[in-house]
Design a protein around this motif. Structure first.
Motif, mmCIF file in Angstrom:
data_model
loop_
_atom_site.group_PDB
_atom_site.id
_atom_site.type_symbol
_atom_site.label_atom_id
_atom_site.label_comp_id
_atom_site.label_asym_id
_atom_site.label_seq_id
_atom_site.Cartn_x
_atom_site.Cartn_y
_atom_site.Cartn_z
ATOM 1 N N ASP A 95 -25.839 95.652 2.163
ATOM 2 C CA ASP A 95 -26.414 94.682 1.142
ATOM 3 C C ASP A 95 -26.879 93.264 1.904
ATOM 4 O O ASP A 95 -27.781 92.699 1.833
ATOM 5 C CB ASP A 95 -25.248 94.079 -0.034
ATOM 6 C CG ASP A 95 -24.830 95.226 -0.754
ATOM 7 O OD1 ASP A 95 -25.608 95.861 -1.316
ATOM 8 O OD2 ASP A 95 -23.750 95.153 -1.552
ATOM 9 N N ARG A 98 -30.009 94.094 3.789
ATOM 10 C CA ARG A 98 -31.159 94.153 2.734
ATOM 11 C C ARG A 98 -31.488 92.906 2.474
ATOM 12 O O ARG A 98 -32.745 92.446 2.350
ATOM 13 C CB ARG A 98 -30.764 95.032 1.440
ATOM 14 C CG ARG A 98 -31.953 95.322 0.795
ATOM 15 C CD ARG A 98 -31.372 96.132 -0.517
ATOM 16 N NE ARG A 98 -32.562 96.837 -1.285
ATOM 17 C CZ ARG A 98 -32.426 97.046 -2.528
ATOM 18 N NH1 ARG A 98 -31.344 97.008 -3.136
ATOM 19 N NH2 ARG A 98 -33.584 97.493 -3.036
ATOM 20 N N ARG A 101 -33.475 91.434 5.526
ATOM 21 C CA ARG A 101 -34.660 92.333 5.840
ATOM 22 C C ARG A 101 -35.863 92.595 4.726
ATOM 23 O O ARG A 101 -37.025 92.628 5.046
ATOM 24 C CB ARG A 101 -34.044 93.713 6.272
ATOM 25 C CG ARG A 101 -35.206 94.659 6.958
ATOM 26 C CD ARG A 101 -35.286 94.566 8.412
ATOM 27 N NE ARG A 101 -34.136 94.613 9.210
ATOM 28 C CZ ARG A 101 -33.604 94.035 10.127
ATOM 29 N NH1 ARG A 101 -33.933 92.907 10.311
ATOM 30 N NH2 ARG A 101 -32.528 94.557 10.656
ATOM 31 N N GLU A 102 -35.272 92.661 3.527
ATOM 32 C CA GLU A 102 -36.038 93.010 2.549
ATOM 33 C C GLU A 102 -36.210 91.879 1.358
ATOM 34 O O GLU A 102 -37.035 92.000 0.250
ATOM 35 C CB GLU A 102 -35.843 94.170 1.690
ATOM 36 C CG GLU A 102 -35.593 95.470 2.509
ATOM 37 C CD GLU A 102 -35.012 96.640 2.023
ATOM 38 O OE1 GLU A 102 -35.307 96.550 0.590
ATOM 39 O OE2 GLU A 102 -34.345 97.519 2.603
ATOM 40 N N LYS A 104 -33.622 91.146 -0.788
ATOM 41 C CA LYS A 104 -33.386 91.636 -2.336
ATOM 42 C C LYS A 104 -31.810 91.502 -2.343
ATOM 43 O O LYS A 104 -30.977 91.348 -1.239
ATOM 44 C CB LYS A 104 -33.545 92.922 -2.171
ATOM 45 C CG LYS A 104 -34.819 93.980 -1.909
ATOM 46 C CD LYS A 104 -35.802 93.377 -3.057
ATOM 47 C CE LYS A 104 -36.891 94.101 -3.084
ATOM 48 N NZ LYS A 104 -37.948 93.800 -4.204
ATOM 49 N N GLU A 170 -41.786 93.375 6.670
ATOM 50 C CA GLU A 170 -40.365 93.553 7.104
ATOM 51 C C GLU A 170 -40.300 94.378 8.555
ATOM 52 O O GLU A 170 -41.094 94.954 8.971
ATOM 53 C CB GLU A 170 -39.884 94.728 6.111
ATOM 54 C CG GLU A 170 -39.554 94.312 4.629
ATOM 55 C CD GLU A 170 -39.356 95.408 3.643
ATOM 56 O OE1 GLU A 170 -38.781 96.376 4.057
ATOM 57 O OE2 GLU A 170 -39.567 95.307 2.418
#
Length: 295
Positions: A95, A98, A101-102, A104, A170
């Motif tokens: 989590d 993410r 990196r993304e 989200k 990314e």
């Protein structure tokens, strides 16, 4: 020069209040074998403290609630303590990576780019996991998060995936083998952990960074500040500053004309750049001096 020195923010202008007087060295460094100690260094270099701390009360540390006024509305920074209900205590390693990196959340919803994942995506997994280890070693806070106050359409979360498609690339950036190690380290500190471009690169109408004017300054920065250019160009950038001038500002907050920075940059120096190793400050200076002025 005074204006430039007072405005220069090599990191996100983080930190009204946030953190006490004096630049005490962190217990670990970038070469520490202990994840928590090394994560403390990543935490300092990444400028996390000020944005997520609203005042100087001990219970406010990393509990969020700081209002960041921007041309798109006011963002209220979140609680990043290990509290499981209001903070990030329920986040797994995946989590956490993410999010950086993304862009989200654990539920899959996109994060607003006031959290500078456009830069943080370049951080290595090791740095991210060590940062998580440090954050999870801090005291939890039950402070609830405040909703953002954004004008339409910038507050519509369902539009964020389209924004990320346009502006988020990314992944980490490999070292340039043609450049010396200190240049590559400086680029990593400036572009990834320090996320300097988030403030010092102008933005378009949708809030994305104008990559063609990298580090060329921003007339509409956070809190309404005019943020100066910090490329190596001689006319509007740092061309007249020596590398020693830059490292001295990062360490002590002193400008080439003998003035000392105050306000948010004073907090940045005290809470972040002064706690870097001298080698990392020198790497930042070397990299910034190498960046050409945009055409």
């Amino acid at each position: 020069m005074r204006r430039l020195g007072l405005s220069l923010a090599l990191l996100l202008p983080s930190a009204l209040w946030a953190g006490g007087a004096g630049a005490q060295p962190v217990s670990g460094g970038p070469d520490s074998a202990d994840p928590v100690q090394r994560g403390e260094y990543v935490f300092q270099a990444s400028g996390c403290l000020g944005c997520h701390t609203k005042d100087d009360k001990p219970e406010s540390r990393l509990a969020g609630g700081r209002a960041l006024k921007t041309p798109f509305g006011t963002f209220h920074t979140p609680n990043i303590t290990p509290d499981r209900e209001h903070g990030i205590g329920g986040w797994s390693d995946a989590d956490f990576i993410r999010a950086f990196r993304e862009g989200k959340r654990p539920d899959g919803q996109s994060l607003f780019p006031a959290f500078p994942y456009v830069a943080y995506t370049k951080m290595t997994d090791r740095d991210l996991l060590d940062l998580k280890a440090y954050l999870f070693a801090q005291a939890p806070s039950p402070a609830p998060n405040r909703p953002h106050e954004l004008s339409a359409p910038f507050g519509w979360r369902f539009l964020l995936p389209a924004w990320q498609f346009l502006y988020l690339e990314e992944g980490t950036v490999p070292d340039d083998p043609a450049k010396p190690p200190d240049w590559n380290r400086g680029r990593y500190l400036v572009d990834a952990m320090g996320h300097c471009g988030e403030c010092h690169t102008p933005r378009g109408q949708l809030g994305g960074l104008d990559s063609g004017r990298y580090l060329a300054g921003n007339p509409e920065g956070v809190e309404g500040d005019k943020v100066p250019a910090i490329h190596g160009g001689p006319e509007h950038g740092l061309g007249d500053w020596s590398e020693g001038d830059i490292t001295l500002l990062l360490e002590l907050g002193m400008t080439p004309d003998g003035d000392f920075v105050g306000g948010s940059m004073g907090e940045v120096v005290r809470n972040s750049t002064s706690k870097l190793t001298k080698e990392d400050r020198a790497a930042i200076a070397a990299y910034l001096k190498s960046v050409p002025a945009p055409k």
